[in-house]
Design an enzyme around this catalytic site. Structure first.
Site, PDB file in Angstrom:
ATOM      1  N   GLY A 360       0.728  -1.322   0.038  1.00  0.00           N
ATOM      2  CA  GLY A 360      -0.200   0.100  -0.151  1.00  0.00           C
ATOM      3  C   GLY A 360       0.705   0.915   0.099  1.00  0.00           C
ATOM      4  N   SER A 361       0.153   2.388  -0.166  1.00  0.00           N
ATOM      5  CA  SER A 361       0.999   3.947  -0.691  1.00  0.00           C
ATOM      6  C   SER A 361       0.686   5.133   0.728  1.00  0.00           C
ATOM      7  CB  SER A 361       1.239   4.449  -1.216  1.00  0.00           C
ATOM      8  OG  SER A 361       1.468   2.808  -2.337  1.00  0.00           O
ATOM      9  N   GLY A 362       1.363   5.470   1.154  1.00  0.00           N
ATOM     10  CA  GLY A 362       0.893   6.440   2.149  1.00  0.00           C
ATOM     11  C   GLY A 362       1.089   7.927   1.874  1.00  0.00           C
ATOM     12  N   GLY A 363       0.955   8.649   2.718  1.00  0.00           N
ATOM     13  CA  GLY A 363       1.563  10.054   2.625  1.00  0.00           C
ATOM     14  C   GLY A 363       2.883  10.666   2.251  1.00  0.00           C
ATOM     15  N   PHE A 364       3.542   8.857   2.996  1.00  0.00           N
ATOM     16  CA  PHE A 364       5.137   9.271   2.600  1.00  0.00           C
ATOM     17  C   PHE A 364       5.808   8.192   1.945  1.00  0.00           C
ATOM     18  CE2 PHE A 364       3.474  10.115   7.353  1.00  0.00           C
ATOM     19  CZ  PHE A 364       3.371  11.671   6.723  1.00  0.00           C
ATOM     20  N   GLY A 365       5.378   7.626   1.665  1.00  0.00           N
ATOM     21  CA  GLY A 365       5.477   5.824   0.559  1.00  0.00           C
ATOM     22  C   GLY A 365       5.197   5.005   0.497  1.00  0.00           C
ATOM     23  N   SER A 366       5.860   4.080  -0.168  1.00  0.00           N
ATOM     24  CA  SER A 366       4.929   3.022  -0.341  1.00  0.00           C
ATOM     25  C   SER A 366       5.864   2.247   0.773  1.00  0.00           C
ATOM     26  CB  SER A 366       5.114   2.659  -1.734  1.00  0.00           C
ATOM     27  OG  SER A 366       5.272   3.606  -2.647  1.00  0.00           O
ATOM     28  N   VAL A 367       4.598   1.290   0.638  1.00  0.00           N
ATOM     29  CA  VAL A 367       4.789  -0.293   1.666  1.00  0.00           C
ATOM     30  C   VAL A 367       5.306  -1.428   1.257  1.00  0.00           C
ATOM     31  CG1 VAL A 367       4.741  -1.518   3.544  1.00  0.00           C
ATOM     32  CG2 VAL A 367       4.237   1.243   4.319  1.00  0.00           C
ATOM     33  N   ASP A 478       0.288  10.129  14.787  1.00  0.00           N
ATOM     34  CA  ASP A 478      -0.943   9.463  13.296  1.00  0.00           C
ATOM     35  C   ASP A 478      -1.645   8.039  13.685  1.00  0.00           C
ATOM     36  OD1 ASP A 478      -1.748  10.083  11.132  1.00  0.00           O
ATOM     37  OD2 ASP A 478       0.478   8.955   9.899  1.00  0.00           O
TER      38      ASP A 478
HETATM   39  N1  LIG Z   1       4.038  -3.754   8.677  1.00  0.00           N
HETATM   40  C1  LIG Z   1       3.083  -4.087   8.027  1.00  0.00           C
HETATM   41  N2  LIG Z   1       2.641  -5.237   8.022  1.00  0.00           N
HETATM   42  C2  LIG Z   1       1.925  -5.585   6.738  1.00  0.00           C
HETATM   43  N3  LIG Z   1       0.794  -4.305   6.376  1.00  0.00           N
HETATM   44  C3  LIG Z   1       1.355  -2.864   6.509  1.00  0.00           C
HETATM   45  C4  LIG Z   1       3.039  -2.436   7.322  1.00  0.00           C
HETATM   46  N4  LIG Z   1       3.103  -1.866   7.228  1.00  0.00           N
HETATM   47  C5  LIG Z   1       2.083  -1.604   6.255  1.00  0.00           C
HETATM   48  N5  LIG Z   1       1.276  -1.886   6.005  1.00  0.00           N
HETATM   49  C6  LIG Z   1       0.377  -1.554   4.673  1.00  0.00           C
HETATM   50  O1  LIG Z   1       0.890  -0.799   3.762  1.00  0.00           O
HETATM   51  C7  LIG Z   1      -0.350   0.087   3.324  1.00  0.00           C
HETATM   52  C8  LIG Z   1       0.848   1.626   3.712  1.00  0.00           C
HETATM   53  O2  LIG Z   1       0.965   2.051   4.620  1.00  0.00           O
HETATM   54  P1  LIG Z   1       1.636   3.295   4.523  1.00  0.00           P
HETATM   55  O3  LIG Z   1       2.365   3.555   5.756  1.00  0.00           O
HETATM   56  O4  LIG Z   1       2.045   3.836   3.800  1.00  0.00           O
HETATM   57  O5  LIG Z   1       0.182   3.953   4.515  1.00  0.00           O
HETATM   58  P2  LIG Z   1      -0.721   4.598   5.697  1.00  0.00           P
HETATM   59  O6  LIG Z   1      -1.076   3.926   7.005  1.00  0.00           O
HETATM   60  O7  LIG Z   1      -1.988   4.941   4.448  1.00  0.00           O
HETATM   61  O8  LIG Z   1      -0.636   6.750   6.122  1.00  0.00           O
HETATM   62  P3  LIG Z   1       0.488   7.095   6.517  1.00  0.00           P
HETATM   63  O9  LIG Z   1       1.547   7.415   5.481  1.00  0.00           O
HETATM   64  O10 LIG Z   1       0.108   7.686   7.311  1.00  0.00           O
HETATM   65  O11 LIG Z   1       1.077   6.199   7.211  1.00  0.00           O
HETATM   66  C9  LIG Z   1      -1.017  -0.140   4.606  1.00  0.00           C
HETATM   67  O12 LIG Z   1      -2.058   1.016   4.420  1.00  0.00           O
HETATM   68  C10 LIG Z   1      -0.921  -1.396   5.254  1.00  0.00           C
HETATM   69  O13 LIG Z   1      -1.773  -2.079   4.599  1.00  0.00           O
END
Ligand SMILES: Nc1ncnc2c1ncn2[C@@H]1O[C@H](COP(=O)(O)OP(=O)(O)OP(=O)(O)O)[C@@H](O)[C@H]1O
Ligand SMILES: *[C@@H]1O[C@H](CO)[C@@H](O)[C@H](O)[C@H]1NC(C)=O
Ligand SMILES: *[C@@H]1O[C@H](CO)[C@@H](O)[C@H](O)[C@H]1NC(C)=O
Ligand SMILES: *[C@@H]1O[C@H](CO)[C@@H](O)[C@H](O)[C@H]1NC(C)=O
Ligand SMILES: *[C@@H]1O[C@H](CO)[C@@H](O)[C@H](O)[C@H]1NC(C)=O
Ligand SMILES: *[C@@H]1O[C@H](CO)[C@@H](O)[C@H](O)[C@H]1NC(C)=O
Ligand SMILES: [Mg+2]
Length: 673
Positions: A360-367, A478
């Site tokens: 997934g991607s959030g405000g700061f980057g992709s995971v 957050d």
């Molecule tokens: N440790 C993890 N294990 C499994 N999935 C994760 C993990 N960390 C993040 N994710 C997945 O990746 C997605 C993106 O996370 P990310 O933190 O980049 O965005 P966010 O949480 O929606 O926003 P923010 O940037 O404000 O944290 C999440 O919605 C989650 O589903």
């Protein structure tokens, strides 16, 4: 008159002598066959090379190649006379295109014509064909250098020298070799690719035919290799032609003659070995591939070009790889060395950050999801782009110290990695993903009330740990559904300390510009720009309502496309006296109504617009665990505040509120201090 007669006699004499010398004794010497080649008639695939080699055969299958001296040689003084002595010597070389197998051999020939048109290749060596082999009318005398054993001709082996008369069935033959001065037999290999010399001699009186051979380094051996006594009178006619014949079969070899001399009625003049063309012409490459010098040159050029390209490619590859896996490491980071991870490892763990592994991607980057190669541990790698590098040092040290915290409701930080414009944070992989996936967009799997309560309690206990239980006060900043991850047992774990800031106990929290996510931002946070533990409690309150109601913090109502705050919505229901109508319809009826009511009220209390009215996390934990009763309060106590919250949110949030949960401000990394 007499003078006239004498001059006529003189001229006749000269003419006679000329005639004698030209037709009766003939001698020639070729120390190499240099162009322009005179006196040699080439037939079939035979050629001469620029360096002066007579090349009888080359890389063509089933062909014959012949070379004859163009002038006839008088072997007999009269048609019914006997054959006079003759002698020839030549230097040859056979170059097999494969080291151990070879094509057919070659032969020195005395024939009635300077061509053998109906002769066939392969084992017939370009001398005979299947019908005329063995036929006395052939009038062919030959010395074969045979490199294939043909059972049909009673060949002794695949490396022999034989005397052939009208037939390939040799009159006499012997394995190739020579007798040295102490009469020891030394083997020679015809297809060794080394030049060797052969002498063929016929004695007109004793009818003895001698064939001798030796390597170029040796003098002519005293003892011949093959001898036979045969009167050649019936074979050799008065005028005959001499030359060489060779043939290729399906396996190829090249046959060369380097030099040749001949004399009838006498001993062939010796060859000047030093004058012979060099063999092989261009070293072993040419030898083994059987290429012409031009082809060799082209091959060498191509190979070197290829090598240059290869080297360039390798250099490019290495440079790219270096760049690809480049990391940044500064002195101040040495203290974090233990939590530092190699980009290369992360790259391989996530299979090159492929789209497929994107969580997934959030405000700061992709995971990205990944698996560490050595330990097989599942990880989640968050790639945070980091354009401005201010505050990075503090950020990294925060990250690392937070990484030291361990609490069962926090997502463990395993390490980090820093590159030119990005920071990579490595977390434990949470198999059940983030909480928001269970609540919104008509989820396939939802959580039942027990599970939801467990998640809420987990997050509460994590926040309590951050706020009060650890050595420093940590404000998460957050708290939201997508930052709550569910582990294998559906425990809620708070993750993403991307925005978390450390504050020393007691000292004023640092002020920065507002960072967080709309809908979870407390009004006082927006007003003052300060994050406090109370602003975390506010966000927690919104999260609690979100979990209980299964609605987003800010919802757009379809009819008038108006934005409605979840807090206001729940408050509205309560005000009307049926707070339980706010609960998630997916929950069904099996949940404890009193618990739901308590949780909803707790959510409202936590998201109170007045920070001082919000409970602390310690109190929240107590309420949740039933150690304390929620203070009795009525909608009236909250009314004014509710309206105020709405006002603030609408005013400040207007431009970015369209998609509910998007992050508002870039991280501290890009924003600086
Ligand atoms: N440790 C993890 N294990 C499994 N999935 C994760 C993990 N960390 C993040 N994710 C997945 O990746 C997605 C993106 O996370 P990310 O933190 O980049 O965005 P966010 O949480 O929606 O926003 P923010 O940037 O404000 O944290 C999440 O919605 C989650 O589903
Ligand atoms: C050669 O011999 C043949 C028969 O053997 C004979 O007919 C011919 O006359 C002879 N020629 C000479 C020149 O002796
Ligand atoms: C063999 O050669 C002879 C001439 O020497 C010719 O008449 C005959 O046709 C040839 N046979 C074949 C099969 O080529
Ligand atoms: C070929 O060799 C075999 C066995 O060595 C022998 O019996 C035969 O007579 C030979 N044939 C000829 C024509 O010499
Ligand atoms: C001949 O060969 C034998 C055996 O290899 C060797 O002992 C001898 O010295 C050789 N003679 C000469 C003159 O080279
Ligand atoms: C020479 O060749 C023959 C037959 O090919 C073989 O029996 C002999 O051993 C060889 N001699 C040497 C010294 O290689
Ligand atoms: Mg997140």
């Amino acid at each position: 008159m007499l003078v006239k007669l004498l001059t006529i006699v003189f001229f006749l004499n000269i003419l006679y002598q000329f005639n004698q010398s030209s037709s009766q004794i003939l001698e020639f010497t070729y120390d190499g066959f240099h162009r322009p080649l005179t006196g040699i008639y080439l037939q079939g695939i035979s050629t001469v090379t620029p360096s002066g080699l007579l090349k009888l055969t080359e890389k063509t299958v089933l062909q014959t190649g012949q070379a004859f001296y163009t002038r006839p040689i008088q072997f007999k003084d009269s048609p019914n006379g006997t054959v006079s002595s003759f002698s020839t010597t030549f230097v040859f070389a056979i170059n097999p295109l494969m080291p151990t197998v070879s094509g057919h051999g070659m032969a020195f020939v005395v024939a009635p014509n300077f061509y053998l048109p109906s002769a066939t290749p392969s084992q017939y060596l370009g001398l005979f064909n299947i019908t005329n082999n063995g036929d006395d009318s052939n009038h062919v005398f030959a010395v074969e250098l045979d490199t294939i054993q043909s059972a049909e001709f009673n060949d002794t082996n695949d490396n022999h020298v034989g005397i052939d008369i009208n037939s390939l069935m040799s009159v006499q033959s012997s394995p190739a070799g020579y007798w040295n001065e102490t009469d020891q037999f030394k083997n020679l290999t015809l297809i060794s690719g080394k030049p060797m010399q052969v002498w063929v001699e016929y004695d007109g009186l004793s009818h003895k035919i001698d064939v001798t051979m030796a390597p170029l380094t040796e003098n002519k051996p005293r003892k011949p290799l093959v001898s036979a006594v045969r009167d050649l009178s019936s074979v050799i006619q008065q005028e005959m032609f001499v030359g060489f014949s060779s043939a290729t079969g399906s396996v190829l070899s090249e046959h060369y003659v380097l030099g040749w001399s001949f004399r009838s009625k006498g001993k062939a003049p010796p060859l000047t070995l030093s004058k012979l063309p060099k063999f092989p012409e261009l070293g072993p490459l040419r030898m083994s591939l059987g290429l012409t010098p031009r082809e060799v040159l082209i091959t060498i050029l191509l190979i070197s070009l290829f090598l240059i390209f290869l080297i360039l490619f390798l250099v490019r590859f290495i440079v790219r790889r270096r760049r690809k896996f480049a990391e940044e490491l500064e002195d101040w980071e040495t203290e974090f060395a233990r939590t530092r991870m190699k980009f290369k490892d992360l790259y391989y763990a996530t299979k090159g950050f492929k789209k497929k592994g994107l969580l997934g991607s959030g405000g700061f980057g992709s995971v990205y999801k990944g698996v560490m190669r050595k330990t097989n541990k599942e990880i989640a790698v968050k790639r945070v782009s980091n354009e401005s590098r201010q505050g990075l040092k503090e950020f990294v040290s925060e990250i690392v110290s937070i990484g030291r915290m361990s609490h069962r409701n926090l997502v463990p930080l395993l390490g980090y990695c820093r590159r030119k414009d990005e920071l990579l944070l490595v977390y434990d992989y949470m198999p059940n993903g983030s909480l928001d996936k269970y609540l919104h967009n008509t989820p396939e799997v939802t959580l039942n009330w027990k599970q939801r309560l467990k998640v809420i309690k987990g997050v509460a206990s994590a926040l309590f740990y951050l706020h009060e239980d650890w050595e420093q006060v940590v404000i998460h900043r957050d708290v939201k559904a997508s930052n709550v991850l569910l582990d294998a047992e559906h425990n809620g774990r708070l993750g993403d300390f991307g925005l978390a800031r450390l504050c020393g106990h007691g000292s004023d929290p640092l002020t920065t510009h507002v960072a967080g996510t709309w809908g979870y931002l407390a009004p006082d946070h927006i007003r003052t720009g300060k994050a406090t533990t109370a602003t975390d409690v506010f966000a927690f309150g919104v999260l609690v309502l979100e979990v209980a109601c299964g609605r987003r913090p800010i919802e757009i109502q379809n009819q008038r496309s108006e934005r409605v705050l979840l807090v206001d919505l729940v408050f509205g229901f309560w005000n009307e006296g049926n707070i339980l109508d706010a609960k998630d319809p997916n929950l069904g009826t099996e949940c404890d109504q009193r618990e739901v009511e308590m949780v909803l009220k707790l959510g409202l209390l936590c998201s109170h617009s007045d920070p001082l009215s919000r409970p602390t996390m310690r109190q929240v934990l107590n309420y949740l665990n039933g150690d304390a009763m929620l203070p009795d309060f009525s909608p009236l106590d909250l009314r004014g505040n509710g309206m105020m919250m709405l006002g603030i949110h609408q005013r400040v949030g207007e431009p970015v509120m369209s998609n509910g949960g998007s992050s508002m401000v870039d991280s501290i990394l890009s924003g600086g201090r």
